[in-house]
Write a protein that holds these residues in place. Structure first.
Motif, short mmCIF file in Angstrom:
data_model
loop_
_atom_site.label_atom_id
_atom_site.label_comp_id
_atom_site.label_asym_id
_atom_site.label_seq_id
_atom_site.Cartn_x
_atom_site.Cartn_y
_atom_site.Cartn_z
N ARG A 120 29.48 13.11 -113.92
CA ARG A 120 28.77 13.67 -112.82
C ARG A 120 28.49 12.49 -111.88
O ARG A 120 28.38 12.65 -110.74
N THR B 46 28.56 22.28 -109.45
CA THR B 46 28.11 20.98 -110.09
C THR B 46 28.54 19.97 -109.31
O THR B 46 29.29 19.94 -108.33
N GLN B 47 28.05 18.73 -109.48
CA GLN B 47 28.29 17.44 -108.83
C GLN B 47 29.32 16.89 -109.63
O GLN B 47 29.23 16.77 -110.81
N VAL B 48 30.34 16.19 -109.03
CA VAL B 48 31.32 15.40 -109.63
C VAL B 48 31.68 14.18 -109.03
O VAL B 48 31.82 13.96 -107.99
N VAL C 205 30.91 16.32 -117.31
CA VAL C 205 30.88 17.73 -116.95
C VAL C 205 31.73 18.62 -117.85
O VAL C 205 33.03 18.18 -117.91
#
Length: 223
Positions: A159, A40-42, A6
């Motif tokens: 991600r 966003t997804q982490v 990411v």
């Protein structure tokens, strides 16, 4: 297969103390801010340690509330860019949520043990979900005066969670005569090890002990 990283912008480390007006020459706390260009997804954060005792993770997530300009609150802000109602979110302490309060990565702050380890922090360790994340603050702490400087480097955000490789273990039959290798899951491996551990040794191996085993389903020993 390589994992998806990411992209983020990094600022800091910024020294932190109780009285910002009289910042001492050395402080035991620094903050590194990671800013994502969009929600966003982490799944995981990795980095290399350098004499940091513990790390906390604070998370800023996009909300359903909209600013006067019609955008998502805090979304798209890079290093405090933008104005109006959205910019205050990055400066408001109440907008940041504590995901990981204090993960110790250097167990003895006065010695060098684990002082240069490669460290992983996943979303499973967090009190909140790492979904729709627009900012992260890594809070670095070192209470020991032994180390004049401390920091982390090589920071990478992924991600997804790390993928665990399958186990390849030998499977031995009860007579101990044949074996083979197969791919098994962690739970299957645990079940096999438990079953082998509960078997009573054969007479020829232990000299006089009766052969048999433990029937897990019946909860009793069998001869």
């Amino acid at each position: 297969m390589s994992r998806e990283t990411v992209t983020f912008a990094q600022s800091g480390p910024t020294p932190v103390c109780v009285d910002e007006g009289t910042l001492p020459s050395r402080t035991g706390c620094y903050v590194i801010t990671l800013t994502f260009p969009q929600p966003t997804q982490v799944g995981e954060i990795t980095f290399r340690n350098h004499y940091t005792w513990a790390v906390g993770v604070h998370v800023l997530r996009a909300t359903s509330s909209t600013s006067s300009s019609g955008g998502v609150v805090g979304a798209g802000l890079l290093g405090g860019e933008g104005g109006g109602d959205a910019a205050w979110v990055w400066k408001d302490p109440a907008a940041w949520q504590v995901g990981v309060r204090n993960k110790v990565i250097m167990p003895h702050p006065h010695t060098e043990t684990a002082s240069h380890d490669f460290v992983s922090i996943t979303c499973l360790e967090s009190r909140i979900d790492w979904q729709d994340v627009i900012g992260m603050r890594l809070v670095l702490r070192q209470p020991s005066p032994v180390w004049r400087t401390f920091f982390i480097e090589e920071i990478t955000a992924y991600r997804e969670l790390p993928r665990l490789p399958p186990f390849s273990v030998p499977i031995i039959t009860q007579d101990g005569q044949s074996s083979r290798t197969q791919q098994v899951s962690i739970m299957e491996r645990l079940a096999q090890q438990t079953k082998c551990a509960m078997l009573i040794p054969d007479d020829s191996l232990e000299g006089g002990l009766s052969s048999g085993g433990y029937d897990i389903a019946a909860l009793q020993y069998t001869s």
